[in-house]
Design an enzyme around this catalytic site. Sequence first.
Site, mmCIF file in Angstrom:
data_model
loop_
_atom_site.group_PDB
_atom_site.id
_atom_site.type_symbol
_atom_site.label_atom_id
_atom_site.label_comp_id
_atom_site.label_asym_id
_atom_site.label_seq_id
_atom_site.Cartn_x
_atom_site.Cartn_y
_atom_site.Cartn_z
ATOM 1 N N HIS A 35 -31.188 -38.400 -25.646
ATOM 2 C CA HIS A 35 -30.231 -39.190 -24.849
ATOM 3 C C HIS A 35 -29.990 -38.496 -23.502
ATOM 4 C CE1 HIS A 35 -29.047 -42.253 -27.672
ATOM 5 N NE2 HIS A 35 -28.558 -41.407 -28.568
ATOM 6 N N GLU A 95 -29.734 -35.828 -29.543
ATOM 7 C CA GLU A 95 -28.808 -35.845 -28.403
ATOM 8 C C GLU A 95 -29.512 -35.397 -27.129
ATOM 9 O OE1 GLU A 95 -26.273 -37.503 -28.819
ATOM 10 O OE2 GLU A 95 -26.290 -37.482 -31.008
ATOM 11 N N HIS A 104 -32.672 -39.112 -21.016
ATOM 12 C CA HIS A 104 -32.514 -40.462 -20.476
ATOM 13 C C HIS A 104 -31.516 -40.443 -19.309
ATOM 14 C CE1 HIS A 104 -32.228 -44.980 -21.896
ATOM 15 N NE2 HIS A 104 -32.893 -44.859 -20.777
HETATM 16 ZN ZN LIG Z 1 -28.018 -41.794 -30.612
#
Ligand SMILES: [Zn+2]
Length: 675
Positions: free
Chosen positions: A471, A468, A474
């Site tokens: 992510h 996580e 990102h």
């Molecule tokens: Zn994922």
Amino acid sequence: MKILTSTFNTKYNTAPFAQIKLQDYQLAFEENIAKARAEVNAITTNPQAPTFENTIETLDFSGEALDRLSSIFFNLNSAETSEEMQKIAQDVSPILTAFSNDITLNEALFKRVKTVYEQKDKLNLNPEQATLLDKKFKSFSRNGALLSEDKKTRLREIDTNLAKLKLTYGENVLAETHNYQLHITNETDLKGLPEGTVEAAADLAKSKNLDGWIFTLDYPSYIPFVTYADNRELRKEIAIAAGKKAFQNNEFDNQEITLNIVKLRFERAKLLGYKTHSDFVLEERMAQNPEKVKSFLNDLLLKAKPASEKEFAQLTAFATELDGINHLEKWDGAYYSEKLKQKLFNFDDEQLKPYFQLENVLNGAFKIAEKLFGIQFNEVYDIEKYHEDVQTFEVLDFEGQLVAIFYADFFPRKGKRNGAWMTSFKPQYIKVGVNERPHVSIVCNFTPPTASKPSLLTFNEVTTLFHEFGHALHGMLANTTYPSLSGTSVYWDFVELPSQVMENWCYEPEALALFAKHYETGEIIPQEFVDKIKESASFLEGIATLRQVSFGLLDMAFHSNNPNEVIDIKAFEKATFEGTSLYPDVAENCMSVSFSHIFAGGYSSGYYSYKWAEVLDADAFSYFQEKGIFNVEVATKFKENVLSKGGTELPMELYKRFRGQEPKPEALLKRAGLI
Ligand SMILES: [Zn+2]
């Protein structure tokens, strides 16, 4: 009610959680939808000729207040909900769907978009602008905006039928799942099963006023049964029952429905000008076309097959030695795998947990991000939160500039849904020269602290946190102009690259030394444990790979060919599985009629992406391994070409710019111990 607009009277313009009252939402949604509608109307009624700026760009920046409100509301509906909030969600969801349909079906708007699109070669657009234009145009054309009236009508008919068929397909699978129970009255038939599973089965029997124990096809009941029950005949019985869901020529049979879904998808794709449904779907994927996906899967199959056969022989030999079984059937796989795993890796989570105190793991993730991407996380206490458990951080670069706001919400509680996810309260974008920084959040359900112990994570929770967090990076490192292309707004066979690649650091001694310290003694996790974690992670990977590849190929077989040639679903499935099956076929079973992922859900022509994402992350990480897992040059290339770029260019182009070449499966095969 001026609270829920787009700019708040808060530090960093963060979400004003402390000021929001539930009763404000409904009206705020209505006001913000009206505002967004007015913004779109201003585009369509603009007397000036359509340009990239006055149409495409303005459209992308429209609805900002509504987007912020929606993200706040729906994020909380997942992380901190209540019956009252769920009621509001049910009320506002149809209004939001109607609003977004109104945009897709807005002919005046499409006309302007199309005019700009037709001039695209003359407009001197940069790559991000060209991508935005393409994306906006396709959001209309892929929904039929270019079709004649009668074809539009047919498209809407198909969509309505498909929605109904998918629903019925799912309902049938559910009904068949519930129509079966394995009733056990003889205690010896429970041998091998874990205590908790037996207890749940006894409770279930009791609730049905029956003696003994009831097992069902629901996963929490079914999976432990086929994994642990010593009674082979009963494993066979329940496994065959699971395999023939919706394949019994009764009122819940899905054979006809499956074929109809595939045929309608094909017709829809044809209507829109595509060769097959897969061509339609893959146009908006990194893989781009069915040929690429099929050669990807077949290549993986070719390379993983020898290892899978070796593993299967090993598993068979183990079953022979243990129980004199010479030929494994489908209902033996999970059972002997588990037994073999216990024999080979006799260690469990409890031994590892003391090395993974949550605070240390989180700081480890921060330190790794600092080494790689030059950002620092400082906990702050003056940002509003939606729950006292939430932690808030300022993320700064080395010059002290704000990169992002980061929220972390780790423990389960009533009102939070299961699982772990990353989301954002505010996207990143550049508007009138100002780079608006994002507000990103991760939400998890980790082992909470107790009176005597801090939160100690299982290894699975550690990799989840890193996943996580990937992510989140990102989202946080995004640096694009347009909100709809920012951060994680990428093709969905690309979106798991940043998350999965971060998990790799959890297996590296050099990284573990930063955070895997015993919470009482401070001792760094022993190498022997690290080795076992690694080895067990690739246990029987060949067999698992073959299974995933076979599902991917089945998905493609249905969706990248003319389905009118499929007569008998079972025969079609059996032929497709030729070459990928290790276990003998079970004549009374058929998988396609309960493959809800691709027939009731949104994964059609997308099943390959599980393996695709693994190939990407292993290939990307192998670059770090070559140059050093904290190599700043590689990390900077990753940041500049992947993490900061969002969906501004085709993912394959971005990837090649980072890696210097297209991804290859070798790194994954090596990591999985298959070559
Ligand atoms: Zn994922």
